[in-house]
Design a protein around this motif. Structure first.
Motif, PDB file in Angstrom:
ATOM      1  N   VAL A 311      28.941 -29.298 -20.225  1.00  0.00           N
ATOM      2  CA  VAL A 311      28.290 -30.606 -20.340  1.00  0.00           C
ATOM      3  C   VAL A 311      27.235 -30.557 -21.442  1.00  0.00           C
ATOM      4  O   VAL A 311      26.290 -29.764 -21.364  1.00  0.00           O
ATOM      5  CB  VAL A 311      27.647 -31.016 -19.005  1.00  0.00           C
ATOM      6  CG1 VAL A 311      26.851 -32.315 -19.173  1.00  0.00           C
ATOM      7  CG2 VAL A 311      28.708 -31.175 -17.925  1.00  0.00           C
ATOM      8  N   THR A 347      13.052 -35.571 -14.135  1.00  0.00           N
ATOM      9  CA  THR A 347      14.048 -35.606 -13.061  1.00  0.00           C
ATOM     10  C   THR A 347      13.554 -35.083 -11.714  1.00  0.00           C
ATOM     11  O   THR A 347      14.221 -35.281 -10.694  1.00  0.00           O
ATOM     12  CB  THR A 347      15.287 -34.782 -13.449  1.00  0.00           C
ATOM     13  OG1 THR A 347      14.948 -33.380 -13.433  1.00  0.00           O
ATOM     14  CG2 THR A 347      15.800 -35.169 -14.834  1.00  0.00           C
ATOM     15  N   GLU A 378      22.869 -32.452  -6.204  1.00  0.00           N
ATOM     16  CA  GLU A 378      21.974 -33.502  -6.721  1.00  0.00           C
ATOM     17  C   GLU A 378      21.219 -33.002  -7.957  1.00  0.00           C
ATOM     18  O   GLU A 378      21.077 -33.739  -8.953  1.00  0.00           O
ATOM     19  CB  GLU A 378      20.999 -33.934  -5.639  1.00  0.00           C
ATOM     20  CG  GLU A 378      19.937 -34.922  -6.090  1.00  0.00           C
ATOM     21  CD  GLU A 378      20.504 -36.269  -6.532  1.00  0.00           C
ATOM     22  OE1 GLU A 378      19.819 -36.973  -7.308  1.00  0.00           O
ATOM     23  OE2 GLU A 378      21.626 -36.618  -6.105  1.00  0.00           O
ATOM     24  N   CYS A 380      22.171 -30.742 -10.080  1.00  0.00           N
ATOM     25  CA  CYS A 380      23.124 -30.664 -11.195  1.00  0.00           C
ATOM     26  C   CYS A 380      23.380 -32.048 -11.793  1.00  0.00           C
ATOM     27  O   CYS A 380      23.469 -32.206 -13.023  1.00  0.00           O
ATOM     28  CB  CYS A 380      24.433 -30.038 -10.728  1.00  0.00           C
ATOM     29  SG  CYS A 380      24.329 -28.275 -10.395  1.00  0.00           S
ATOM     30  N   GLN A 381      23.492 -33.047 -10.947  1.00  0.00           N
ATOM     31  CA  GLN A 381      23.724 -34.409 -11.442  1.00  0.00           C
ATOM     32  C   GLN A 381      22.538 -34.887 -12.271  1.00  0.00           C
ATOM     33  O   GLN A 381      22.714 -35.516 -13.324  1.00  0.00           O
ATOM     34  CB  GLN A 381      23.978 -35.351 -10.264  1.00  0.00           C
ATOM     35  CG  GLN A 381      25.301 -35.096  -9.558  1.00  0.00           C
ATOM     36  CD  GLN A 381      25.460 -35.900  -8.278  1.00  0.00           C
ATOM     37  OE1 GLN A 381      24.494 -36.505  -7.767  1.00  0.00           O
ATOM     38  NE2 GLN A 381      26.670 -35.922  -7.732  1.00  0.00           N
ATOM     39  N   ARG A 382      21.343 -34.557 -11.824  1.00  0.00           N
ATOM     40  CA  ARG A 382      20.154 -34.957 -12.584  1.00  0.00           C
ATOM     41  C   ARG A 382      20.074 -34.216 -13.927  1.00  0.00           C
ATOM     42  O   ARG A 382      19.713 -34.800 -14.943  1.00  0.00           O
ATOM     43  CB  ARG A 382      18.892 -34.688 -11.757  1.00  0.00           C
ATOM     44  CG  ARG A 382      18.790 -35.520 -10.499  1.00  0.00           C
ATOM     45  CD  ARG A 382      17.465 -35.284  -9.800  1.00  0.00           C
ATOM     46  NE  ARG A 382      17.444 -35.865  -8.461  1.00  0.00           N
ATOM     47  CZ  ARG A 382      16.379 -35.881  -7.670  1.00  0.00           C
ATOM     48  NH1 ARG A 382      15.236 -35.337  -8.084  1.00  0.00           N
ATOM     49  NH2 ARG A 382      16.437 -36.428  -6.476  1.00  0.00           N
ATOM     50  N   ALA A 384      22.579 -33.005 -15.610  1.00  0.00           N
ATOM     51  CA  ALA A 384      23.640 -33.543 -16.468  1.00  0.00           C
ATOM     52  C   ALA A 384      23.199 -34.858 -17.108  1.00  0.00           C
ATOM     53  O   ALA A 384      23.378 -35.074 -18.315  1.00  0.00           O
ATOM     54  CB  ALA A 384      24.927 -33.738 -15.671  1.00  0.00           C
ATOM     55  N   ARG A 385      22.631 -35.758 -16.299  1.00  0.00           N
ATOM     56  CA  ARG A 385      22.166 -37.033 -16.855  1.00  0.00           C
ATOM     57  C   ARG A 385      21.068 -36.811 -17.887  1.00  0.00           C
ATOM     58  O   ARG A 385      21.018 -37.492 -18.919  1.00  0.00           O
ATOM     59  CB  ARG A 385      21.660 -37.942 -15.723  1.00  0.00           C
ATOM     60  CG  ARG A 385      22.756 -38.489 -14.817  1.00  0.00           C
ATOM     61  CD  ARG A 385      22.251 -39.646 -13.972  1.00  0.00           C
ATOM     62  NE  ARG A 385      21.196 -39.258 -13.050  1.00  0.00           N
ATOM     63  CZ  ARG A 385      21.401 -38.872 -11.800  1.00  0.00           C
ATOM     64  NH1 ARG A 385      22.642 -38.805 -11.316  1.00  0.00           N
ATOM     65  NH2 ARG A 385      20.395 -38.550 -11.017  1.00  0.00           N
ATOM     66  N   PHE A 386      20.191 -35.859 -17.620  1.00  0.00           N
ATOM     67  CA  PHE A 386      19.086 -35.567 -18.528  1.00  0.00           C
ATOM     68  C   PHE A 386      19.594 -35.112 -19.892  1.00  0.00           C
ATOM     69  O   PHE A 386      19.174 -35.629 -20.926  1.00  0.00           O
ATOM     70  CB  PHE A 386      18.180 -34.509 -17.904  1.00  0.00           C
ATOM     71  CG  PHE A 386      17.034 -34.067 -18.779  1.00  0.00           C
ATOM     72  CD1 PHE A 386      15.932 -34.883 -18.959  1.00  0.00           C
ATOM     73  CD2 PHE A 386      17.062 -32.836 -19.409  1.00  0.00           C
ATOM     74  CE1 PHE A 386      14.868 -34.471 -19.752  1.00  0.00           C
ATOM     75  CE2 PHE A 386      16.014 -32.416 -20.203  1.00  0.00           C
ATOM     76  CZ  PHE A 386      14.909 -33.243 -20.379  1.00  0.00           C
ATOM     77  N   GLN A 388      22.619 -35.361 -21.173  1.00  0.00           N
ATOM     78  CA  GLN A 388      23.496 -36.335 -21.823  1.00  0.00           C
ATOM     79  C   GLN A 388      22.718 -37.481 -22.454  1.00  0.00           C
ATOM     80  O   GLN A 388      23.196 -38.119 -23.400  1.00  0.00           O
ATOM     81  CB  GLN A 388      24.506 -36.874 -20.807  1.00  0.00           C
ATOM     82  CG  GLN A 388      25.569 -35.864 -20.406  1.00  0.00           C
ATOM     83  CD  GLN A 388      26.398 -36.316 -19.213  1.00  0.00           C
ATOM     84  OE1 GLN A 388      25.933 -37.083 -18.369  1.00  0.00           O
ATOM     85  NE2 GLN A 388      27.635 -35.842 -19.139  1.00  0.00           N
ATOM     86  N   ALA A 389      21.506 -37.733 -21.962  1.00  0.00           N
ATOM     87  CA  ALA A 389      20.702 -38.837 -22.485  1.00  0.00           C
ATOM     88  C   ALA A 389      19.816 -38.428 -23.655  1.00  0.00           C
ATOM     89  O   ALA A 389      19.183 -39.287 -24.278  1.00  0.00           O
ATOM     90  CB  ALA A 389      19.836 -39.420 -21.373  1.00  0.00           C
TER      91      ALA A 389
END
Length: 399
Positions: A311, A347, A378, A380-382, A384-386, A388-389
């Motif tokens: 990612v 995050t 949870e 990992c999702q945060r 990933a969003r961090f 990717q942004a």
């Protein structure tokens, strides 16, 4: 005012290494939500059986002074455990009991080293190792642990660092923070090097019961050829989910234990007998709790790998043992502390920056595997969003 040189040698080597953990704690105290993946604590409380053992011992009057070597019951239990694991007799005269692995290692380096000595060890390394070595006046000599060798310390790399001042080779297997496990051939090669140059071989083996999957732990004591120069340390902090009890030990040559005893007695004059009784019960039992914990942590490492590997350029290194996974963030930044601080602020996910564990891990993150599966997912999702942004401008200025 005047201070001893040790205070200068250790400046910046204590709590400064744990800035992220302190920031996570401060955030939580302020009422902010945080998923704290900084500290390698067990994911279960201390078993009731061990707590009851300590309470029973206290009620039985086991609250007096002990001695610098350890209570007989614990020395006997350690002798039986190591003899069974190594397949040869390991006498009680080869053990010393101290408050945790950290204190045991402090005693070892103080007993073996002096100003001008050099100690070779792998980089990355656990955050307190440099301070332990420098406290004795010795100089740590890092050897880069390379991903292409799965972060296992190589004898050929050690050989390049040996000088006339080298006093010891310091191992950590299973390794914190990489989770690498030295193989029997690795240990034989390193042991032969220690024999050739008349060096001590010190091994922190606190994660020995926490191997993942098919990985198998081998102690530095396994080969009797080298046992006259090998000192290992361990504790019940990880394997028995009892970090707050501060109960550990070292196993070394009987002569070392005799020579180091006055130093131990000067430092502590013994650990608490009721904790020794509890520890004797712990080490006499099969490592059922540790095996279950290792399985859960291996599964969480797999969750992190599945969620984040690839990612936005991230790469996840899955451990062979222990309580941590590593995330390679070098495709984004080489400032791991700035990244980790920004990640926490944005995050609520707290991880350790690789730089806390040595220059070789700059551009990496250490992620503890002791959160629940749901919190791990949870987090990992945060993350990933961090990542990717992130914009090119943020990468250039903020991180």
């Amino acid at each position: 005012m005047q201070y001893a040189p040790v205070t200068t040698r250790l400046a910046g080597l204590g709590s400064d290494k744990w800035v992220l953990s302190a920031a996570a704690t401060a955030r939580r105290r302020a009422g902010q939500e945080v998923i704290n993946l900084t500290i390698g604590e067990p994911d279960v409380p201390t078993p009731d059986s061990l707590i009851h053992s300590a309470i029973s011992a206290m009620k039985a009057g086991r609250t007096g002074y002990s001695n610098g070597r350890g209570e007989d019951s614990l020395l006997q239990a350690l002798s039986a455990r190591y003899s069974a694991k190594l397949g040869r007799s390991i006498g009680t005269d080869r053990f010393m009991c101290l408050p945790g692995t950290q204190t045991s290692l402090y005693l070892v380096f103080m007993a073996l080293c002096e100003p001008g000595s050099e100690v070779i060890l792998g980089d990355p390394m656990y955050a307190t190792y440099e301070g332990l070595i420098r406290a004795s006046g010795a100089t740590p000599v890092p050897v880069t642990l390379r991903p292409e060798h799965n972060f296992r310390l190589q004898a050929t790399d050690i050989a390049e660092k040996i000088t006339n001042d080298t006093r010891a080779i310091f191992l950590n297997t299973p390794h914190n923070p990489t989770g690498a496990v030295l193989t029997p051939s690795d240990l034989d090669a390193i042991g032969a090097l220690a024999e050739k140059h008349d060096l001590w071989l010190i091994s922190d083996e606190v994660y020995g019961d926490l191997t993942h999957g098919e990985a198998r732990f081998t102690s530095a004591l396994a080969n009797p050829t080298h046992e006259n120069r090998v000192i290992t340390t361990a504790s019940i902090s990880k394997s028995h989910a009892a970090p707050g009890f501060r109960s550990g030990w070292l196993c070394g040559p009987a002569e070392f234990c005799t020579r180091a005893l006055p130093l131990s007695e000067t430092m502590l004059f013994g650990s608490q007998p009721f904790i020794a009784d509890m520890t004797a019960d712990a080490v006499a039992s099969p490592p059922t709790l540790a095996r279950a914990m290792a399985t859960r942590m291996a599964n969480r490492a797999a969750l992190i790998h599945a969620a984040l590997d690839g990612v936005a350029g991230l790469h996840v290194h899955r451990p062979e043992a222990g309580m941590f996974a590593l995330i390679d963030i070098r495709a984004l930044t080489t400032d791991s502390q700035r990244f980790a601080l920004d990640l926490l602020a944005a995050t609520g996910v707290a991880v350790m920056p690789g730089i806390s564990f040595g220059a070789a891990l700059e551009g990496w993150l250490r992620v503890a595997l002791n959160a629940s599966d749901s919190d791990t997912v949870e987090a990992c999702q945060r993350i990933a969003r961090f990542v990717q942004a992130l914009t090119p401008e943020q990468l250039a200025t903020t991180i």
